[in-house]
Motif scaffolding. Sequence first.
Motif, PDB file in Angstrom:
ATOM      1  N   THR A  40       0.836  -1.202   0.000  1.00 19.61           N
ATOM      2  CA  THR A  40       0.000   0.000   0.000  1.00 19.61           C
ATOM      3  C   THR A  40       0.869   1.251   0.000  1.00 19.61           C
ATOM      4  O   THR A  40       1.977   1.257   0.542  1.00 19.61           O
ATOM      5  CB  THR A  40      -0.922   0.049   1.231  1.00 19.61           C
ATOM      6  OG1 THR A  40      -0.121   0.025   2.412  1.00 19.61           O
ATOM      7  CG2 THR A  40      -1.876  -1.127   1.249  1.00 19.61           C
ATOM      8  N   LEU A  41       0.350   2.299  -0.615  1.00 22.72           N
ATOM      9  CA  LEU A  41       0.968   3.615  -0.587  1.00 22.72           C
ATOM     10  C   LEU A  41      -0.052   4.602  -0.032  1.00 22.72           C
ATOM     11  O   LEU A  41      -1.220   4.566  -0.407  1.00 22.72           O
ATOM     12  CB  LEU A  41       1.378   4.065  -1.995  1.00 22.72           C
ATOM     13  CG  LEU A  41       2.356   3.185  -2.780  1.00 22.72           C
ATOM     14  CD1 LEU A  41       2.601   3.796  -4.156  1.00 22.72           C
ATOM     15  CD2 LEU A  41       3.666   3.022  -2.042  1.00 22.72           C
ATOM     16  N   VAL A  42       0.402   5.487   0.842  1.00 24.92           N
ATOM     17  CA  VAL A  42      -0.448   6.559   1.355  1.00 24.92           C
ATOM     18  C   VAL A  42       0.259   7.877   1.056  1.00 24.92           C
ATOM     19  O   VAL A  42       1.379   8.098   1.516  1.00 24.92           O
ATOM     20  CB  VAL A  42      -0.707   6.411   2.867  1.00 24.92           C
ATOM     21  CG1 VAL A  42      -1.531   7.594   3.379  1.00 24.92           C
ATOM     22  CG2 VAL A  42      -1.428   5.095   3.163  1.00 24.92           C
ATOM     23  N   MET A  43      -0.379   8.717   0.244  1.00 17.89           N
ATOM     24  CA  MET A  43       0.215   9.999  -0.104  1.00 17.89           C
ATOM     25  C   MET A  43      -0.126  11.040   0.958  1.00 17.89           C
ATOM     26  O   MET A  43      -1.280  11.143   1.384  1.00 17.89           O
ATOM     27  CB  MET A  43      -0.275  10.477  -1.473  1.00 17.89           C
ATOM     28  CG  MET A  43       0.351  11.805  -1.910  1.00 17.89           C
ATOM     29  SD  MET A  43      -0.259  12.373  -3.529  1.00 17.89           S
ATOM     30  CE  MET A  43       0.664  11.282  -4.600  1.00 17.89           C
ATOM     31  N   ARG A  44       0.880  11.784   1.347  1.00 18.85           N
ATOM     32  CA  ARG A  44       0.690  12.831   2.344  1.00 18.85           C
ATOM     33  C   ARG A  44      -0.315  13.857   1.833  1.00 18.85           C
ATOM     34  O   ARG A  44      -0.302  14.212   0.657  1.00 18.85           O
ATOM     35  CB  ARG A  44       2.029  13.510   2.627  1.00 18.85           C
ATOM     36  CG  ARG A  44       2.045  14.392   3.867  1.00 18.85           C
ATOM     37  CD  ARG A  44       3.405  15.054   4.001  1.00 18.85           C
ATOM     38  NE  ARG A  44       3.471  15.807   5.235  1.00 18.85           N
ATOM     39  CZ  ARG A  44       4.041  15.374   6.352  1.00 18.85           C
ATOM     40  NH1 ARG A  44       4.591  14.176   6.379  1.00 18.85           N
ATOM     41  NH2 ARG A  44       4.068  16.130   7.425  1.00 18.85           N
TER      42      ARG A  44
END
Length: 326
Positions: free
Chosen positions: A123-127
């Motif tokens: 998973t990637l979570v963008m700021r």
Amino acid sequence: MISDRQLSILNAIVEDYVDLGQPIGSKTLIERHKLNVSPATIRNEMKHLEDLELIEKTHTSSGRSPSELGIRYYVNQLLQQTSHQQQTKIQRLRDLLVENHYDISTTLSAFANELSIASQYTTLVMRPNHKKDIINNIHLIRANAHLVIMVVVFTSGHVEHLHLATQVPLSNDKLTKISNFVTTKYNKWNNQQFESELNTFVKSELEKQFIKEMLHTIEIHFDNQSNGIFMGGKVKLIDALNESNVSSIQPILQYIESNKITQLLDDMSHSTINVKIGHEIESSLSDISIITSEYHIDDRLKGQIAVIGPTAMNYQNVIRLLNTIW
């Protein structure tokens, strides 16, 4: 168009291929799904799906695997179904913010790891873009003769600590007055009214320059952070690829770690679920899919989530998971 039976067979092939990781034959379909039709009928329907390029035959098996086009057809049906379903939203991110004392970086890193565990994929979570947040207060604290610490407090509860190197001899009292002025006037920054009020507030050119450096420091800091990405479960992406597509690992990881992924998430930015499959992402990528959605810290502040897995990923579970996140 395909018939209801052909659609059921396509869905079964996609889901069985995800579960078993190998091409699916008519016998497997009948056994796993208790179909009340003959193997010959199933084979005829599979031949029709193959002619439409929704499934494809491999050289090493008599079974069929879903093509990118077939997976896209399957995913579109899922998205259409879930768009009409009411999901109970989980505000886990707010709990994580409290647990991590409103430290955004620690919170989003923990959030990415939790999502990876829940989805079983990378998973990637963008700021979030803090330019859309509202600065509630700015404090200036002199650390030594050459360093001032700027504490920026947002209405979301998030706090940033920035360093200002300066030779300007400002007393603590003066720093407090500057803090109060900038806090009150921050939203007017970069317009003529701010310049006019600044000229009235201070006469010293050194102090004016110090205030402008403060504002530029905030602006540059948030510009640099707007592309910040937190990753959870990178190893899961490697685990999901098999010996037939292991050569894809390097270009996939290069893509994820480049600015291209940031641009893709910006392009896919939307409140609904978005799915990119294989070559839809980039011509050189054929073995991964990316599913994105939004998360919210509050009504203004939001960012992007991406779940990355093989093209044969469990779309149903991931879409259901992302639909529960607020």
